[in-house]
Design an enzyme around this catalytic site. Structure first.
Site, PDB file in Angstrom:
ATOM      1  N   ASN A 149      -7.180  -6.321   3.434  1.00 14.35           N
ATOM      2  CA  ASN A 149      -5.760  -6.699   3.383  1.00 14.35           C
ATOM      3  C   ASN A 149      -5.663  -7.935   2.502  1.00 14.35           C
ATOM      4  O   ASN A 149      -6.687  -8.478   2.038  1.00 14.35           O
ATOM      5  CB  ASN A 149      -5.227  -6.956   4.796  1.00 14.35           C
ATOM      6  CG  ASN A 149      -3.706  -7.051   4.830  1.00 14.35           C
ATOM      7  OD1 ASN A 149      -3.023  -6.169   4.322  1.00 14.35           O
ATOM      8  ND2 ASN A 149      -3.170  -8.122   5.385  1.00 14.35           N
ATOM      9  N   LYS A 150      -4.454  -8.389   2.271  1.00 19.19           N
ATOM     10  CA  LYS A 150      -4.231  -9.514   1.359  1.00 19.19           C
ATOM     11  C   LYS A 150      -5.155 -10.688   1.662  1.00 19.19           C
ATOM     12  O   LYS A 150      -5.410 -11.009   2.821  1.00 19.19           O
ATOM     13  CB  LYS A 150      -2.759  -9.941   1.469  1.00 19.19           C
ATOM     14  CG  LYS A 150      -2.294 -11.049   0.579  1.00 19.19           C
ATOM     15  CD  LYS A 150      -2.547 -10.803  -0.876  1.00 19.19           C
ATOM     16  CE  LYS A 150      -1.913  -9.526  -1.392  1.00 19.19           C
ATOM     17  NZ  LYS A 150      -2.408  -9.134  -2.729  1.00 19.19           N
ATOM     18  N   ALA A 158       0.799  -1.226   0.000  1.00 18.68           N
ATOM     19  CA  ALA A 158       0.000   0.000   0.000  1.00 18.68           C
ATOM     20  C   ALA A 158       0.835   1.281   0.000  1.00 18.68           C
ATOM     21  O   ALA A 158       0.693   2.142  -0.870  1.00 18.68           O
ATOM     22  CB  ALA A 158      -0.928  -0.024   1.212  1.00 18.68           C
ATOM     23  N   ASP A 174      -4.548  -2.426   3.344  1.00 20.32           N
ATOM     24  CA  ASP A 174      -4.552  -1.702   2.077  1.00 20.32           C
ATOM     25  C   ASP A 174      -5.638  -0.639   2.047  1.00 20.32           C
ATOM     26  O   ASP A 174      -5.560   0.300   1.261  1.00 20.32           O
ATOM     27  CB  ASP A 174      -4.770  -2.695   0.922  1.00 20.32           C
ATOM     28  CG  ASP A 174      -3.596  -3.652   0.835  1.00 20.32           C
ATOM     29  OD1 ASP A 174      -2.636  -3.333   0.136  1.00 20.32           O
ATOM     30  OD2 ASP A 174      -3.624  -4.690   1.519  1.00 20.32           O
TER      31      ASP A 174
END
Ligand code: MRU
Length: 353
Positions: free
Chosen positions: A253-254, A57, A243
């Site tokens: 997030n991932k 990010a 992110d």
């Protein structure tokens, strides 16, 4: 002694402003090769973001802002209003490069915010000045996250992280890794577990590279081992990056972060998100409004480590959303440069951002 100088030698800056270009680490070559890439024109910045040569990010935010610097630097005409319009057009193009991380739009908007239309020369100088600030402040914020996050870490702890929210995902020092690096500098005896993070392997390729270089005790596991690890008492705390965080604390997030948070909740293991406040999007109420990037199914059906050799039958279908949303109620706290906030009390830092 493991201090900031030591870390600075082991981990080069991920994004750096040089006189007439932006220098980045090409993350697609890691862990095999530490290769730097010169971004000389703004399309170089867009392509580096799209091709994941830079990812994470804060790092893509910094390269996005760098794209504006590069567009300005190579602008040859003299009309200030035309220059301004040109930069606005490029800004839109850059923001489209990746949709989920709010930091990309933040970087591009911040470098252009309220830019006065004076002369092309003065505007170029102002943009360069702002770019230097964005890079310096980004590192400063990560160091602060490290200081606050370190207060949660006791010697002897094992910390699990997902994906790469390390120095490579940032300008330097990382967000989820910041408390870990700070604990290292304080001489705490810590162990780190890394989810490999399918399909791009940011954990086993990138976070492992950072741990290896800085001498932190680390072990890689496959993502789906997390139930085993937690049920066997092998994890004391989870720290992940982010992110995009909605005002209510829901966090993108991932992919794989949400099941990790559920498992941590089941085993009463503290689950922290570490991110700069620029990752918080106060314009949206909940995570349901975050756009989730989907990438090519080839990242699943082929082996990204071996020249995309097929690993599934021809004709197999795949679905590759690369982020998920963790509801705020599963997050113990969010560590920013302002301190550690309860995930549902982010409005307390709103006035400070
Ligand atoms: O697709 P990527 O590698 O750009 O994904 C972003 C991430 O690296 C992660 O989601 C990370 O945990 C947060 S970025 C600080």
């Amino acid at each position: 002694m493991k201090n900031l100088n030591y870390l600075r030698k082991k981990l080069p800056l991920t994004v750096e402003l040089r006189s007439d270009h932006v220098l980045i680490i090409d993350q697609t070559k890691l862990p095999g090769k530490l290769k730097f890439l010169k971004l000389k024109k703004y399309p170089d910045a867009i392509s580096a973001i799209k091709e994941m040569q830079v990812r994470g990010a804060q790092a893509i935010g910094a390269v996005g802002a760098g794209g504006i610097f590069l567009a300005g630097y190579s602008y040859k005409k003299n009309n200030a209003s035309d220059f301004y319009k040109y930069l606005q057009k490029i800004a839109k193009e850059i923001i489209k490069a990746r949709p989920t991380a709010v930091n990309l739009a933040w970087g591009v908007k911040t470098i252009l915010a309220d830019l006065e239309i004076t002369s092309v020369l003065k505007m170029k100088a102002e943009i360069k000045h702002r770019y230097k600030n964005i890079l310096e402040q980004g590192v400063g914020h990560n160091l602060k996250i490290g200081e606050y996050g370190n207060t949660l870490i006791k010697s002897g702890m094992t910390i699990l992280t997902h994906c790469n929210a390390g120095s490579l995902s940032a300008i330097w020092f990382g967000t989820a890794t910041a408390p870990i690096f700070q604990a290292l500098m304080k001489g705490k005896n810590i162990k780190v577990r890394l989810d490999e993070t399918r399909p791009w392997l940011q954990g086993s390729r990138l976070t492992a590279w950072e741990m290896e270089r800085t001498g932190i005790d680390y072990t890689i596991n496959i993502d789906s081992a997390v139930g085993y690890l937690m049920s066997h008492g092998l994890v004391d705390m989870v720290i992940v990056g982010a992110d995009h965080i909605a005002s209510n604390g829901d966090t993108a997030n991932k992919i794989g972060t949400y099941p990790l948070a559920l498992m941590a909740h089941e085993w009463k293991i503290p689950f922290y998100v570490a991110a700069v406040s620029a990752t918080i999007d106060f314009s949206i109420k909940t995570g349901a409004l975050i756009k989730i990037e989907e990438r090519s199914g080839d990242e699943i059906l082929r082996d990204i480590r071996y020249k995309y050799q097929p690993v599934s039958p021809q004709g197999a279908k795949s679905f590759n959303p690369i982020f998920d949303i963790t509801p705020h109620k599963l997050i113990t706290g969010i560590i920013t440069e302002y301190g550690i906030s309860k995930s549902d009390a982010l409005n307390l830092i709103k006035g400070r951002v």
